[in-house]
Motif scaffolding. Structure first.
Motif, mmCIF file in Angstrom:
data_model
loop_
_atom_site.group_PDB
_atom_site.id
_atom_site.type_symbol
_atom_site.label_atom_id
_atom_site.label_comp_id
_atom_site.label_asym_id
_atom_site.label_seq_id
_atom_site.Cartn_x
_atom_site.Cartn_y
_atom_site.Cartn_z
ATOM 1 N N ASP A 169 0.756 -1.258 0.177
ATOM 2 C CA ASP A 169 -0.195 -0.052 0.088
ATOM 3 C C ASP A 169 0.577 1.309 0.134
ATOM 4 O O ASP A 169 0.595 2.454 -0.677
ATOM 5 N N THR A 170 1.917 1.312 0.856
ATOM 6 C CA THR A 170 2.743 2.484 0.961
ATOM 7 C C THR A 170 4.117 2.073 0.995
ATOM 8 O O THR A 170 4.780 0.990 1.529
ATOM 9 N N SER A 186 5.639 6.697 -1.728
ATOM 10 C CA SER A 186 4.305 6.389 -2.868
ATOM 11 C C SER A 186 3.291 5.456 -1.993
ATOM 12 O O SER A 186 3.646 4.689 -1.362
ATOM 13 N N ARG A 188 -0.992 4.273 -2.137
ATOM 14 C CA ARG A 188 -2.162 4.076 -2.718
ATOM 15 C C ARG A 188 -3.275 5.225 -2.435
ATOM 16 O O ARG A 188 -3.271 5.560 -1.298
ATOM 17 N N ARG A 193 -7.892 2.119 -2.500
ATOM 18 C CA ARG A 193 -7.958 1.529 -1.330
ATOM 19 C C ARG A 193 -9.356 1.103 -1.042
ATOM 20 O O ARG A 193 -9.495 -0.131 -0.484
ATOM 21 N N ARG A 199 -1.758 -0.514 -6.361
ATOM 22 C CA ARG A 199 -1.393 0.806 -6.593
ATOM 23 C C ARG A 199 -0.694 1.017 -8.022
ATOM 24 O O ARG A 199 0.354 0.051 -8.134
ATOM 25 N N THR A 222 3.566 6.080 -13.596
ATOM 26 C CA THR A 222 2.401 5.767 -13.177
ATOM 27 C C THR A 222 1.586 4.809 -14.390
ATOM 28 O O THR A 222 1.854 5.302 -15.402
ATOM 29 N N HIS A 231 -0.019 -1.670 -12.626
ATOM 30 C CA HIS A 231 0.928 -1.654 -11.657
ATOM 31 C C HIS A 231 2.278 -2.406 -12.159
ATOM 32 O O HIS A 231 3.504 -2.072 -11.892
ATOM 33 N N ASP A 443 -3.525 7.834 -6.584
ATOM 34 C CA ASP A 443 -2.108 7.558 -6.038
ATOM 35 C C ASP A 443 -1.452 8.563 -5.943
ATOM 36 O O ASP A 443 -1.297 9.353 -6.603
ATOM 37 N N THR A 445 2.745 10.005 -5.461
ATOM 38 C CA THR A 445 4.325 9.380 -5.260
ATOM 39 C C THR A 445 4.970 10.789 -5.332
ATOM 40 O O THR A 445 4.819 11.587 -6.170
#
Length: 452
Positions: A169-170, A186, A188, A193, A199, A222, A231, A443, A445
């Motif tokens: 997630d992160t 970075s 989500r 979520r 992500r 992305t 992803h 998302d 980042t």
């Protein structure tokens, strides 16, 4: 009488011998209580003319249940020798100061002479000339709370035979090289979520080389929206550009130190095209359309040499490049023009009004002898800037760039949090980067660089 602490002489010898003499036993039956306090009371009573009875001292204020016995300090009269090592407490005065112990030599005990800290009302007020502290962390800014919950809800589906494909997630990272401190994250978006989607953003931080000749790369990508492999495409784009930069890092680091801007731009353009070309080749191997396996790519090169303050940005696709200088945000995203690589659409007609093309609504089939046209490519973006002490450089994907441009409250909040000369820690940077804005759920980042 001898000096204080010595053995008394004269008529006091008998009393001293009875009280402290070697012939006096410490134990055994006695006609009267034989504690040290009782002996003090007996001696005080003898001197005061009341044999065998001491002077009673009323209980101290605030202690109603205290036993009525003489205080050692008041029971020892002046002129009567005190035994060696005997200590007395000075009477307590009004105020916050505690009683100090005195030894038989009259000197203060250094362990008890330190004054207590002043009460809160007596402490000095904070200086007004000190810089104001940054604002407290927030969950969201703007007109109201976002639609989705702030915390993750559903996890993406997992394939037991391909667990390497899972995306956290992160992702959080940071470093300090040369004159700059890096923070990168970075995470989500709220929409992904809630829906349990992976992500689509990918983040890569890597150092190539050692010492002052090292080069730090921050790459973020992305994947295309509404595609099942977004992803994977983003992760592969970061992987390919990382490999290309890593293999060429000695030349790139030298070009940055020597400020060879033209060589840098052409070389990085070539590396970017090669990396995205491999992405299109991977799409062909999977049997999917190139636009379904595409990604935007944004990169930042930071030399570890403390004498070099050149920061190089390059990539393709949308996003943001900002600089916080003197408390104000500057949007320094490179503008794409025809000279910068963008293909300009031809005009619909000549200055005289003649139409260059005619739209008859007839679709012309492609010629079997011509190769299939390549999908449109995003123009290459490049910027080399010289940082100043106190600057904060921010590179981010569209998930943060869009609300930063569209919501003034977010820009003001981040400027207040990041304008301090000391960069935030990883946890504080994560909290700042995930401040939400209603209507922006993609998302995010971001990579921020603080210049010392």
């Amino acid at each position: 009488m001898s000096q204080q602490g010595g053995r008394p002489t004269g008529h006091e010898d008998d009393w001293w011998g009875q009280l402290y003499g070697d012939a006096t036993e410490d134990t055994g039956p006695t006609a009267a209580p034989d504690s040290l306090d009782d002996r003090f009371a007996s001696a005080a009573g003898t001197v005061n003319g009341v044999p065998g009875k001491g002077t009673a001292v009323p209980p101290q204020r605030g202690a109603p249940d205290a036993e009525e016995r003489p205080s050692p300090a008041s029971a020892f009269p002046a002129g009567l020798p005190k035994p060696p090592g005997f200590t007395v407490k000075a009477p307590q005065e009004d105020g916050p100061h505690p009683p100090r112990e005195r030894t038989d030599s009259g000197s203060e005990d250094p362990r008890r002479s330190a004054p207590p800290p002043p009460p809160p009302s007596a402490r000095p007020a904070p200086r007004e000339d000190l810089p104001a502290s940054p604002p407290a962390p927030l969950d969201y800014v703007g007109s109201g709370p976002p639609t989705y919950a702030a915390e993750p809800t559903a996890l993406p589906p997992a394939d037991p035979d391909d667990l390497d494909d899972l995306v956290a997630d992160t992702v959080l990272d940071g470093a300090h090289y040369g004159a700059c401190t890096l923070r990168a994250v970075s995470l989500r978006g709220d929409s992904a979520r809630y829906r349990g989607e992976p992500r689509r953003d990918s983040l890569l931080t890597a150092r190539f080389g050692t010492g002052d000749h090292a080069l730090v790369l921050v790459a973020m990508a992305t994947g295309a929206r509404a595609t099942p492999n977004a992803h994977r495409a983003a992760a592969e784009a970061c992987h390919w550009i990382g490999r290309a930069v890593g293999r060429s890092h000695p030349r790139l680091a030298e070009d940055i130190r020597a400020a060879r801007r033209c060589d840098l731009k052409s070389g990085l353009h070539r590396l970017t095209d090669r990396s995205l070309g491999k992405l299109r080749a991977s799409a062909a191997e999977q049997g999917i359309e190139p636009e379904e396996y595409a990604a935007t790519l944004r990169c930042l090169l930071l030399p570890a040499d403390p004498e070099c303050r050149t920061r190089v940005f390059f990539g393709v696709g949308t996003g943001g490049l900002f600089r916080l200088r003197d408390g104000e945000w500057q949007d320094i995203e490179p503008r794409v023009t025809e000279a910068g690589g963008a293909v300009a659409a031809p005009p619909a007609e000549t200055p005289d009004g003649d139409r260059l093309t005619m739209d008859l609504g007839i679709t012309t089939p492609p010629s079997p002898y011509d190769p299939a046209p390549e999908p449109p490519r995003e123009p290459f973006r490049f910027r080399a800037s010289v940082a100043r002490p106190g600057d904060t450089l921010l590179m981010c994907t569209g998930g943060l760039a869009d609300p930063l441009r569209g919501e003034p409250d977010l820009a003001a909040y981040l400027s207040g949090r990041w304008a301090a000369p000391e960069p935030p820690g990883l946890a504080a940077f994560l909290a700042d980067a995930q401040v939400r804005v209603k209507g922006y759920a993609d998302d995010r980042t971001a990579a921020a660089v603080w210049e010392a």
